[in-house]
Design an enzyme around this catalytic site. Structure first.
Site, short mmCIF file in Angstrom:
data_model
loop_
_atom_site.label_atom_id
_atom_site.label_comp_id
_atom_site.label_asym_id
_atom_site.label_seq_id
_atom_site.Cartn_x
_atom_site.Cartn_y
_atom_site.Cartn_z
N LYS A 9 0.78 -1.30 -0.07
CA LYS A 9 -0.06 -0.03 0.03
C LYS A 9 0.88 1.22 0.07
O LYS A 9 2.10 1.33 0.37
CB LYS A 9 -0.83 0.05 1.23
CG LYS A 9 -1.98 -1.20 1.03
CD LYS A 9 -2.96 -1.07 2.18
CE LYS A 9 -3.99 -2.26 2.37
NZ LYS A 9 -5.11 -2.13 3.48
N TYR A 49 -12.23 -2.00 -3.98
CA TYR A 49 -12.70 -2.27 -2.41
C TYR A 49 -14.39 -2.19 -2.48
O TYR A 49 -14.76 -1.71 -1.17
CB TYR A 49 -12.16 -1.23 -1.53
CG TYR A 49 -10.78 -1.54 -1.14
CD1 TYR A 49 -10.47 -2.90 -0.32
CD2 TYR A 49 -9.59 -0.65 -1.20
CE1 TYR A 49 -9.37 -2.96 0.25
CE2 TYR A 49 -8.60 -1.04 -0.83
CZ TYR A 49 -8.25 -2.39 0.06
OH TYR A 49 -6.96 -2.59 0.68
N PHE A 57 -15.38 3.73 6.66
CA PHE A 57 -14.14 4.17 6.35
C PHE A 57 -13.62 4.16 4.70
O PHE A 57 -12.51 4.28 4.37
CB PHE A 57 -13.06 3.26 6.93
CG PHE A 57 -13.10 1.70 6.82
CD1 PHE A 57 -12.65 1.21 5.78
CD2 PHE A 57 -13.58 1.10 8.08
CE1 PHE A 57 -12.99 -0.31 5.63
CE2 PHE A 57 -13.87 -0.35 7.98
CZ PHE A 57 -13.42 -0.88 6.60
N ARG A 85 -1.58 -14.25 4.76
CA ARG A 85 -2.48 -13.22 5.97
C ARG A 85 -1.52 -13.51 7.33
O ARG A 85 -1.67 -12.62 8.38
CB ARG A 85 -3.82 -13.76 5.96
CG ARG A 85 -4.54 -13.29 4.74
CD ARG A 85 -6.16 -13.54 4.99
NE ARG A 85 -6.60 -12.72 5.97
CZ ARG A 85 -7.21 -11.44 5.61
NH1 ARG A 85 -7.12 -11.07 4.55
NH2 ARG A 85 -7.93 -10.79 6.35
N THR A 91 -5.14 -6.82 10.90
CA THR A 91 -5.37 -5.52 10.47
C THR A 91 -4.90 -4.17 11.06
O THR A 91 -4.41 -3.45 10.46
CB THR A 91 -6.94 -5.41 10.15
OG1 THR A 91 -7.45 -6.51 9.42
CG2 THR A 91 -7.35 -4.15 9.24
N ARG A 102 2.77 -6.06 9.28
CA ARG A 102 1.97 -4.57 10.12
C ARG A 102 2.63 -4.46 11.33
O ARG A 102 2.62 -3.43 11.97
CB ARG A 102 0.42 -5.26 10.19
CG ARG A 102 -0.20 -5.21 8.60
CD ARG A 102 -1.33 -5.65 8.49
NE ARG A 102 -2.21 -5.49 7.35
CZ ARG A 102 -3.32 -6.08 7.04
NH1 ARG A 102 -3.74 -7.09 7.83
NH2 ARG A 102 -3.98 -5.82 5.88
N ASN A 112 -2.15 0.38 6.85
CA ASN A 112 -1.35 -0.77 7.35
C ASN A 112 -0.60 -1.64 6.45
O ASN A 112 -0.44 -2.76 6.43
CB ASN A 112 -2.65 -1.39 7.97
CG ASN A 112 -3.59 -2.10 7.17
OD1 ASN A 112 -3.62 -1.92 5.68
ND2 ASN A 112 -4.68 -2.64 7.33
N HIS A 115 -2.32 -5.42 1.77
CA HIS A 115 -3.70 -6.26 1.59
C HIS A 115 -3.21 -7.50 0.97
O HIS A 115 -2.22 -7.74 0.28
CB HIS A 115 -4.29 -5.38 0.42
CG HIS A 115 -5.46 -6.35 -0.16
ND1 HIS A 115 -6.66 -6.16 0.64
CD2 HIS A 115 -5.49 -7.11 -1.01
CE1 HIS A 115 -7.68 -7.15 -0.08
NE2 HIS A 115 -6.76 -7.51 -1.18
N GLU A 126 -9.52 -10.88 -7.30
CA GLU A 126 -8.68 -9.73 -7.21
C GLU A 126 -7.50 -9.86 -8.08
O GLU A 126 -6.96 -9.08 -8.71
CB GLU A 126 -8.26 -9.75 -5.91
CG GLU A 126 -9.30 -9.25 -4.72
CD GLU A 126 -9.13 -9.39 -3.52
OE1 GLU A 126 -10.03 -8.83 -2.45
OE2 GLU A 126 -7.77 -9.58 -3.10
#
Ligand code: ATP
Ligand code: MG
Length: 137
Positions: A9, A49, A57, A85, A91, A102, A112, A115, A126
């Site tokens: 990100k 998203y 948010f 993950r 998150t 993270r 964060n 993704h 995706e």
């Protein structure tokens, strides 16, 4: 063998962390089988998203994802979705286990750093959102 969609990100690309984050993936046995850097428009971020459109948010998230370049990538490996993950961590960085991306790099629950797809169906969708089949090797 499984594939998952990963995004490094804007908060992470801004701080020049692409290589350090990729090292975490590779150390965990995930192979980067496709990768490109791109600057999303807010509209493209919104499409990606779309499942979060009703969350409070959403607007902030789309603004953030369009604020600077991202690196989109396909990671491949045994159990790649769950493994990714695990490597990302929770998150909210305050809840992320030590050693996760993270925990080490994320700035807040919104900014964060990464993704990762959360299930086989979303991973397939995706990946197809960003990559053509021939780009994944
Ligand atoms: P991702 O889908 O990015 O892998 P995730 O599955 O851990 O993360 P989601 O609940 O799907 O988290 O939320 C998607 C993204 O929206 C988060 O990664 C984060 O950037 C942002 N986000 C989630 N919760 C908040 C919040 N409370 N405030 C601001 N941004 C948030
Ligand atoms: Mg999610």
């Amino acid at each position: 063998i499984e594939r998952t969609l990963s995004i490094i990100k804007p908060d992470a690309t801004n701080r020049n962390l692409t290589g350090k984050i990729n090292a975490k993936f590779e150390e965990a046995g995930l192979r980067i089988v496709a990768q490109k850097r791109m600057h999303l428009t807010k509209e493209q971020a919104g499409k990606f998203y779309a499942v979060h459109a009703e969350r409070p948010f959403y607007d902030e998230l789309c603004e953030f994802m369009a604020s600077a370049p991202v690196v989109v990538q396909v990671l491949e490996g045994e159990g790649a979705i769950a493994k990714n993950r695990e490597v990302m961590g929770a998150t909210n960085p305050a809840d992320a286990e030590a050693g996760t991306i993270r925990a080490e790099f994320a700035e807040s629950v919104g900014e964060n750093s990464v993704h990762g797809s959360d299930a086989p169906e979303t991973a397939a969708e995706e990946i197809a959102f960003f990559f053509a089949g021939l780009e994944i090797v």
